[in-house]
Design a protein around this motif. Structure first.
Motif, PDB file in Angstrom:
ATOM      1  N   PRO A  79       1.848  -6.605  -4.206  1.00  0.00           N
ATOM      2  CA  PRO A  79       1.119  -7.425  -3.232  1.00  0.00           C
ATOM      3  C   PRO A  79       0.194  -6.602  -2.339  1.00  0.00           C
ATOM      4  O   PRO A  79       0.328  -5.378  -2.220  1.00  0.00           O
ATOM      5  N   TYR A  80      -0.716  -7.293  -1.693  1.00  0.00           N
ATOM      6  CA  TYR A  80      -1.538  -6.722  -0.631  1.00  0.00           C
ATOM      7  C   TYR A  80      -0.925  -7.101   0.717  1.00  0.00           C
ATOM      8  O   TYR A  80      -0.291  -8.149   0.842  1.00  0.00           O
ATOM      9  N   ASP A  81      -1.120  -6.248   1.715  1.00  0.00           N
ATOM     10  CA  ASP A  81      -0.526  -6.537   3.018  1.00  0.00           C
ATOM     11  C   ASP A  81      -1.507  -7.274   3.926  1.00  0.00           C
ATOM     12  O   ASP A  81      -2.621  -7.626   3.515  1.00  0.00           O
ATOM     13  N   ARG A  82      -1.111  -7.468   5.173  1.00  0.00           N
ATOM     14  CA  ARG A  82      -1.912  -8.235   6.118  1.00  0.00           C
ATOM     15  C   ARG A  82      -3.229  -7.553   6.467  1.00  0.00           C
ATOM     16  O   ARG A  82      -4.152  -8.177   7.005  1.00  0.00           O
ATOM     17  N   ASP A  83      -3.339  -6.249   6.171  1.00  0.00           N
ATOM     18  CA  ASP A  83      -4.570  -5.514   6.442  1.00  0.00           C
ATOM     19  C   ASP A  83      -5.439  -5.338   5.202  1.00  0.00           C
ATOM     20  O   ASP A  83      -6.423  -4.599   5.229  1.00  0.00           O
ATOM     21  N   GLY A  84      -5.065  -5.996   4.100  1.00  0.00           N
ATOM     22  CA  GLY A  84      -5.844  -5.890   2.873  1.00  0.00           C
ATOM     23  C   GLY A  84      -5.593  -4.621   2.097  1.00  0.00           C
ATOM     24  O   GLY A  84      -6.393  -4.251   1.231  1.00  0.00           O
ATOM     25  N   VAL A  85      -4.476  -3.954   2.376  1.00  0.00           N
ATOM     26  CA  VAL A  85      -4.132  -2.701   1.705  1.00  0.00           C
ATOM     27  C   VAL A  85      -3.091  -2.989   0.622  1.00  0.00           C
ATOM     28  O   VAL A  85      -2.120  -3.716   0.859  1.00  0.00           O
ATOM     29  N   LEU A  86      -3.280  -2.409  -0.539  1.00  0.00           N
ATOM     30  CA  LEU A  86      -2.317  -2.592  -1.627  1.00  0.00           C
ATOM     31  C   LEU A  86      -1.047  -1.818  -1.311  1.00  0.00           C
ATOM     32  O   LEU A  86      -1.072  -0.616  -1.029  1.00  0.00           O
ATOM     33  N   LEU A  87       0.091  -2.537  -1.332  1.00  0.00           N
ATOM     34  CA  LEU A  87       1.365  -1.897  -1.037  1.00  0.00           C
ATOM     35  C   LEU A  87       1.816  -1.012  -2.195  1.00  0.00           C
ATOM     36  O   LEU A  87       1.347  -1.153  -3.323  1.00  0.00           O
ATOM     37  N   GLY A  88       2.751  -0.130  -1.921  1.00  0.00           N
ATOM     38  CA  GLY A  88       3.197   0.798  -2.956  1.00  0.00           C
ATOM     39  C   GLY A  88       4.276   0.245  -3.869  1.00  0.00           C
ATOM     40  O   GLY A  88       4.340   0.590  -5.050  1.00  0.00           O
ATOM     41  N   ASP A  89       5.129  -0.623  -3.344  1.00  0.00           N
ATOM     42  CA  ASP A  89       6.263  -1.110  -4.114  1.00  0.00           C
ATOM     43  C   ASP A  89       5.979  -2.481  -4.704  1.00  0.00           C
ATOM     44  O   ASP A  89       5.498  -3.388  -4.000  1.00  0.00           O
ATOM     45  N   PRO A  90       6.292  -2.677  -5.979  1.00  0.00           N
ATOM     46  CA  PRO A  90       6.102  -3.996  -6.585  1.00  0.00           C
ATOM     47  C   PRO A  90       7.153  -4.981  -6.105  1.00  0.00           C
ATOM     48  O   PRO A  90       8.254  -4.599  -5.700  1.00  0.00           O
ATOM     49  N   ILE A  91       6.811  -6.257  -6.158  1.00  0.00           N
ATOM     50  CA  ILE A  91       7.786  -7.301  -5.831  1.00  0.00           C
ATOM     51  C   ILE A  91       8.403  -7.899  -7.095  1.00  0.00           C
ATOM     52  O   ILE A  91       9.365  -8.659  -7.005  1.00  0.00           O
ATOM     53  N   ALA A  92       7.877  -7.528  -8.251  1.00  0.00           N
ATOM     54  CA  ALA A  92       8.457  -7.975  -9.522  1.00  0.00           C
ATOM     55  C   ALA A  92       7.981  -7.040 -10.619  1.00  0.00           C
ATOM     56  O   ALA A  92       6.882  -6.473 -10.544  1.00  0.00           O
ATOM     57  N   SER A  93       8.826  -6.841 -11.633  1.00  0.00           N
ATOM     58  CA  SER A  93       8.484  -6.006 -12.781  1.00  0.00           C
ATOM     59  C   SER A  93       8.904  -6.711 -14.066  1.00  0.00           C
ATOM     60  O   SER A  93       9.877  -7.457 -14.089  1.00  0.00           O
ATOM     61  N   TYR A  94       8.156  -6.431 -15.116  1.00  0.00           N
ATOM     62  CA  TYR A  94       8.404  -7.051 -16.414  1.00  0.00           C
ATOM     63  C   TYR A  94       8.317  -5.963 -17.477  1.00  0.00           C
ATOM     64  O   TYR A  94       7.437  -5.093 -17.429  1.00  0.00           O
ATOM     65  N   ARG A  95       9.226  -6.016 -18.456  1.00  0.00           N
ATOM     66  CA  ARG A  95       9.239  -5.044 -19.550  1.00  0.00           C
ATOM     67  C   ARG A  95       9.340  -5.790 -20.871  1.00  0.00           C
ATOM     68  O   ARG A  95      10.188  -6.671 -21.034  1.00  0.00           O
ATOM     69  N   GLN A  96       8.455  -5.450 -21.797  1.00  0.00           N
ATOM     70  CA  GLN A  96       8.480  -6.080 -23.107  1.00  0.00           C
ATOM     71  C   GLN A  96       8.250  -5.031 -24.184  1.00  0.00           C
ATOM     72  O   GLN A  96       7.374  -4.147 -24.046  1.00  0.00           O
TER      73      GLN A  96
END
Length: 555
Positions: A79-96
């Motif tokens: 996600p992006y934060d309230r300041d428009g900066v891309l956060l470092g940690d994902p909120i979901a991951s997918y593996r296929q």
């Protein structure tokens, strides 16, 4: 070296046999991979923007692999934060799991978008040995669902006449973000390529017809000269018609355009950014008078916009209007347009002028000045010439100018908020809707709200949130109006309070609001409940505007 040795065999059949033997030998050996490749995203254009949270299928095209075997496609939603900066940690991951093939393969991943907002999708193709062989980062978005009509006073610039984008794909994205206008062109040299013979490209018909289909109003620029067909009349700056004969032929082109599209286009802008220093105001006024009469003869209800945005490069933009009044053309225009670009300066302060009618080119100075100027020069019967801002924008690059995706989004939202705050403008058009190119070092490539592949930038999400939140509410009052903090209320009976800082850093601001339950909404539509027990609310604000809505309004 081996291939060079094989090429010395003169017999094609012998070379073929040897190459086959080499392939058999090397098939069982590990082959070193080259530099990391790029995963393709094969989604249809425009499908990376969803109307609200939910599932989104992303189709990846994996590159060809010289080795057989298996790998893993790992996809992270960040996600992006309230300041428009891309956060470092994902909120979901997918593996296929995926099989490597010499032809490459397509692999779809179903991603769940949990809330409104902008997200980066980070995808990596990892071999069984653990090395990354291909990767891709692309933005996706879920915009706040809008249950209000599009902004009647806000538009965007498109480039359909330049062959950029499909109207059937782009215009739904324009409408989803809440814009009700587009500005585009009908070029003279495209429709008259032989003297007196007019043929309209199908692409022109397509985009004009599409505006009607999607309920969007088009403003069309009539330009430029036609030096290829009439070289004897167009030798000056910008190929501008500076003779009676040249004007006569330009008027004939205008008549053909209005006759074809006048039932669907009611707003016509005469030229784009005339170079008045080269052509002079008298020649522009002569053209304006001739064109105005011809358009009104075809369609008396049409709105003719003069000046084409010219005259704003080094000042507030009133020079052209004053010149047309002086030369007797006040009655030959229904509106006047300016292009008061300020980048890389912010819209609240702009840049200083030297000896101009106002001290700086900014929204708080230019809008009131032009509004007053038009009020002081009414047409016959007291009718006021309208004010249109037909281009205004900030690019998201280059970084060397202090520009980025977040600053572009902040300047966009604040410009529309300030425009409604200072009023007097019939419509303001952001330049432009889609990036013109992909070179991040070229500022002209990066003015769009969407990237060149139609993936969303923060500016698009911020614009959609603004339209869904503000609706048609007019400016009501200033709760805080300091140099570095703005907190404005829009609407009265169902108010929306909007706040931001003009500096690049955030701060906590105390603002007086009635006690009660509120919903705070950031630039991308992320919400959080707020209870104001006392009359002063401590609000954390930054350059990207945030919204405070009474709970009943937010429902």
């Amino acid at each position: 070296m081996l291939l060079g040795w094989i090429s010395n065999f003169r017999s094609a059949s012998r070379r073929s046999i040897l190459l086959s033997l080499v392939a058999i030998v090397f098939a069982g050996l590990p082959i070193a991979r080259g530099a990391e490749a790029t995963l393709d995203v094969k989604n249809p254009p425009g499908s990376l923007i969803a109307r609200g949270p939910g599932n989104m299928k992303i189709l990846f095209g994996t590159p060809p692999q010289t080795q057989a075997g298996s790998g893993t496609l790992v996809v992270a939603l960040v996600p992006y934060d309230r300041d428009g900066v891309l956060l470092g940690d994902p909120i979901a991951s997918y593996r296929q799991s995926i099989r490597f093939t010499p032809q490459g393969a397509d692999q779809s991943v179903n991603i769940k978008i949990p809330r409104a907002g902008l997200f980066a999708v980070d995808a990596k193709l990892i071999a069984s040995g653990g090395e990354t062989v291909a990767s891709k980062r692309i933005n996706i978005a879920a915009i706040v669902p809008r249950n209000t009509p599009p902004f009647s006073d806000f538009g965007v610039v498109t480039h359909f006449a330049q062959g950029k984008g499909s109207p059937d794909i782009v215009l739904p994205l324009v409408k989803a973000a809440g814009f009700s206008w587009i500005r585009d062109e009908i070029y003279w040299d495209r429709i008259e390529q032989k003297p007196g013979a007019f043929a309209f490209p199908s692409s022109y018909d397509e985009y004009i017809n599409a505006t009607s289909k999607f309920g969007i109003s088009p403003l069309v620029v009539l330009a430029y000269g036609n030096e290829k067909v009439y070289p004897e009349y167009f030798k000056g700056g910008q190929s501008f018609p500076q003779t009676a004969e040249g004007r006569q032929r330009f008027v004939r082109y205008v008549d053909e355009v209005v006759r074809r599209y006048g039932a669907k286009v009611k707003y016509w802008e005469i030229w784009n950014e005339p170079a008045f220093a080269q052509i002079g105001y008298p020649d522009y006024v002569a053209l304006l008078k001739a064109v105005y009469g011809q358009i009104k003869q075809r369609n008396p209800d049409a709105t003719v916009i003069a000046c084409g945005g010219g005259g704003a490069g080094g000042g507030p933009g009133g020079d052209c209007f004053l010149a047309t009044v002086k030369d007797g053309a006040l009655e030959y225009q229904d509106a006047v347009s300016v292009h008061p670009y300020m980048s890389p300066h912010i819209p609240e302060t702009g840049y200083p002028t030297a000896g101009g009618a106002v001290s700086s080119v900014s929204i708080p100075t230019v809008w009131p000045y032009l509004h007053q100027l038009l009020d002081q020069n009414p047409k016959a019967g007291g009718r006021r010439v309208q004010l249109w801002i037909t281009e205004l924008g900030w690019p998201s690059r280059p970084a060397s100018d202090g520009l980025n995706d977040a600053s572009q989004a902040a300047n966009l939202v604040r410009s529309y908020l300030l425009s409604r705050r200072y009023g007097g403008v019939n419509a303001m058009f952001w330049y432009d809707f889609v990036d013109d190119g992909r070179d991040e070092s070229n500022r002209e490539d990066n003015f769009g709200m969407l990237k060149n592949d139609l993936s969303p930038k923060p500016a698009y999400v911020a614009a959609a949130t603004l339209s869904a939140t503000l609706g048609s509410r007019s400016w009501n009052s200033a709760l805080v109006d300091d140099a570095d903090v703005k907190i404005y209320q829009y609407g009265k009976s169902s108010p929306v309070i909007v706040g931001w800082t003009t500096q690049s850093v955030g701060r906590v601001v105390s603002v007086h609001v009635p006690a009660g339950d509120y919903v705070q909404r950031d630039w991308q539509g992320v919400e959080s409940p707020v209870t104001v027990a006392a009359s002063d609310f401590k609000w954390t604000l930054g350059p990207l505007p945030a919204y405070l809505l009474p709970k009943a309004v937010a429902r």
